[in-house]
Scaffold this motif. Structure first.
Motif, PDB file in Angstrom:
ATOM      1  N   ILE A  69      38.629  15.245  20.572  1.00 13.28           N
ATOM      2  CA  ILE A  69      38.845  16.041  21.922  1.00 13.28           C
ATOM      3  C   ILE A  69      39.638  17.134  22.319  1.00 13.28           C
ATOM      4  O   ILE A  69      40.057  17.671  21.667  1.00 13.28           O
ATOM      5  N   SER A  70      38.607  17.802  23.106  1.00 16.18           N
ATOM      6  CA  SER A  70      39.524  19.074  23.736  1.00 16.18           C
ATOM      7  C   SER A  70      38.828  19.096  25.438  1.00 16.18           C
ATOM      8  O   SER A  70      38.375  18.405  25.623  1.00 16.18           O
ATOM      9  N   ARG A  71      39.625  20.530  25.438  1.00 14.90           N
ATOM     10  CA  ARG A  71      39.347  20.969  26.939  1.00 14.90           C
ATOM     11  C   ARG A  71      39.511  22.087  27.674  1.00 14.90           C
ATOM     12  O   ARG A  71      40.297  23.319  25.788  1.00 14.90           O
ATOM     13  N   ASP A  72      38.463  22.677  28.488  1.00 13.47           N
ATOM     14  CA  ASP A  72      38.555  24.333  29.032  1.00 13.47           C
ATOM     15  C   ASP A  72      39.324  23.701  30.135  1.00 13.47           C
ATOM     16  O   ASP A  72      38.628  23.553  31.138  1.00 13.47           O
ATOM     17  N   ASN A  73      40.511  24.655  30.170  1.00 14.92           N
ATOM     18  CA  ASN A  73      41.134  23.596  31.810  1.00 14.92           C
ATOM     19  C   ASN A  73      40.401  25.303  32.493  1.00 14.92           C
ATOM     20  O   ASN A  73      40.283  24.674  33.809  1.00 14.92           O
ATOM     21  N   ALA A  74      39.478  26.571  31.741  1.00 13.78           N
ATOM     22  CA  ALA A  74      38.861  26.841  32.777  1.00 13.78           C
ATOM     23  C   ALA A  74      37.809  26.240  33.822  1.00 13.78           C
ATOM     24  O   ALA A  74      37.039  26.575  34.808  1.00 13.78           O
ATOM     25  N   LYS A  75      37.344  26.010  33.048  1.00 13.25           N
ATOM     26  CA  LYS A  75      36.037  25.465  33.306  1.00 13.25           C
ATOM     27  C   LYS A  75      36.274  23.666  33.711  1.00 13.25           C
ATOM     28  O   LYS A  75      35.528  22.706  34.367  1.00 13.25           O
ATOM     29  N   LYS A  76      37.630  23.486  34.011  1.00  4.33           N
ATOM     30  CA  LYS A  76      38.299  22.263  34.949  1.00  4.33           C
ATOM     31  C   LYS A  76      37.524  21.171  33.768  1.00  4.33           C
ATOM     32  O   LYS A  76      37.038  19.598  34.265  1.00  4.33           O
ATOM     33  N   THR A  77      36.737  20.967  32.548  1.00  6.53           N
ATOM     34  CA  THR A  77      36.359  19.934  31.879  1.00  6.53           C
ATOM     35  C   THR A  77      36.763  19.012  30.243  1.00  6.53           C
ATOM     36  O   THR A  77      38.036  20.859  29.535  1.00  6.53           O
ATOM     37  N   VAL A  78      36.869  18.470  30.262  1.00 10.60           N
ATOM     38  CA  VAL A  78      37.288  17.457  28.797  1.00 10.60           C
ATOM     39  C   VAL A  78      36.252  16.879  28.385  1.00 10.60           C
ATOM     40  O   VAL A  78      35.310  16.786  28.331  1.00 10.60           O
ATOM     41  N   TYR A  79      36.676  17.594  27.085  1.00 11.55           N
ATOM     42  CA  TYR A  79      35.008  16.932  26.003  1.00 11.55           C
ATOM     43  C   TYR A  79      35.694  16.009  24.805  1.00 11.55           C
ATOM     44  O   TYR A  79      36.677  15.900  24.313  1.00 11.55           O
ATOM     45  N   LEU A  80      34.287  15.354  24.772  1.00 10.92           N
ATOM     46  CA  LEU A  80      34.596  14.055  23.417  1.00 10.92           C
ATOM     47  C   LEU A  80      34.014  14.249  22.844  1.00 10.92           C
ATOM     48  O   LEU A  80      32.455  14.135  23.529  1.00 10.92           O
ATOM     49  N   GLN A  81      33.561  15.312  21.209  1.00 13.22           N
ATOM     50  CA  GLN A  81      32.585  15.637  20.889  1.00 13.22           C
ATOM     51  C   GLN A  81      32.736  14.352  19.423  1.00 13.22           C
ATOM     52  O   GLN A  81      33.683  14.022  18.612  1.00 13.22           O
ATOM     53  N   MET A  82      31.401  13.147  19.285  1.00 10.24           N
ATOM     54  CA  MET A  82      31.325  12.195  18.933  1.00 10.24           C
ATOM     55  C   MET A  82      30.281  13.044  17.497  1.00 10.24           C
ATOM     56  O   MET A  82      28.574  12.741  17.724  1.00 10.24           O
ATOM     57  N   ASN A  83      30.924  12.206  16.092  1.00  9.97           N
ATOM     58  CA  ASN A  83      30.004  12.690  15.092  1.00  9.97           C
ATOM     59  C   ASN A  83      29.664  11.593  14.074  1.00  9.97           C
ATOM     60  O   ASN A  83      30.336  10.379  14.914  1.00  9.97           O
ATOM     61  N   THR A  84      28.581  11.736  13.567  1.00 10.28           N
ATOM     62  CA  THR A  84      27.948  10.005  12.727  1.00 10.28           C
ATOM     63  C   THR A  84      28.828   9.284  13.326  1.00 10.28           C
ATOM     64  O   THR A  84      29.147   8.605  12.906  1.00 10.28           O
ATOM     65  N   LEU A  85      27.376   9.088  14.160  1.00  6.47           N
ATOM     66  CA  LEU A  85      27.854   7.828  15.214  1.00  6.47           C
ATOM     67  C   LEU A  85      27.102   6.962  14.423  1.00  6.47           C
ATOM     68  O   LEU A  85      26.550   6.784  13.751  1.00  6.47           O
ATOM     69  N   LYS A  86      27.627   5.311  14.945  1.00  5.11           N
ATOM     70  CA  LYS A  86      27.583   3.698  14.887  1.00  5.11           C
ATOM     71  C   LYS A  86      27.073   3.208  15.602  1.00  5.11           C
ATOM     72  O   LYS A  86      27.606   3.434  16.631  1.00  5.11           O
ATOM     73  N   ARG A  87      26.450   2.327  15.246  1.00  2.49           N
ATOM     74  CA  ARG A  87      26.002   1.537  15.808  1.00  2.49           C
ATOM     75  C   ARG A  87      27.418   0.851  16.789  1.00  2.49           C
ATOM     76  O   ARG A  87      27.420   0.588  17.918  1.00  2.49           O
ATOM     77  N   GLU A  88      28.363   0.556  16.234  1.00  4.28           N
ATOM     78  CA  GLU A  88      29.671   0.151  16.657  1.00  4.28           C
ATOM     79  C   GLU A  88      29.766   0.998  18.103  1.00  4.28           C
ATOM     80  O   GLU A  88      30.804   0.321  18.629  1.00  4.28           O
TER      81      GLU A  88
END
Length: 127
Positions: A69-88
């Motif tokens: 999880i990260s955020r850019d307050n100047a852009k007023k946005t929070v990010y959820l980076q999801m890697n190695t995704l699984k079916r679950e």
């Protein structure tokens, strides 16, 4: 505070997606923001949380090492980076916010800890 989650879609197993949670609030850095996910018939599951400044995060053990999880307050946005995704990982993903305080992030793992919610964005992981 109005939250808008986006970035979901269809991805193959092992792939990556980045979700965004944008807001129109003027004091975005005053809010702690969490991510949850939910599949039909199950309770909403905590994924992670980030402090208003972005300096502190806490991620659930089930996704630790794969999601960040990260955020850019100047852009007023929070990010959820999801890697190695699984079916679950297939679920509707939601962002939520609460006014920040001095409590450590691991205390904010419950749905009831959050006041403001965005609509979900669907993530589907296929094999």
């Amino acid at each position: 505070v109005q939250l808008q989650a986006s970035g979901g879609g269809l991805v193959q197993t092992g792939g990556s997606l980045r979700l965004s949670c944008a807001t129109s609030g003027r004091t975005f850095d005053s809010y702690t923001v969490g991510w949850f996910r939910q599949v039909p018939g199950k309770e909403r599951e905590f994924i992670g949380v980030i402090s208003g400044s972005g300096k502190s995060t806490y991620v659930a053990g089930s996704v630790m090492g794969r999601f960040t999880i990260s955020r850019d307050n100047a852009k007023k946005t929070v990010y959820l980076q999801m890697n190695t995704l699984k079916r679950e990982d297939t679920a509707a993903y939601y962002c939520a916010a609460r006014a920040r305080d001095n409590s450590p992030m691991y205390k904010y793992q419950n749905v009831s800890d959050y006041v403001y919610w965005g609509q979900g964005t669907q993530v589907t992981v296929s094999s």
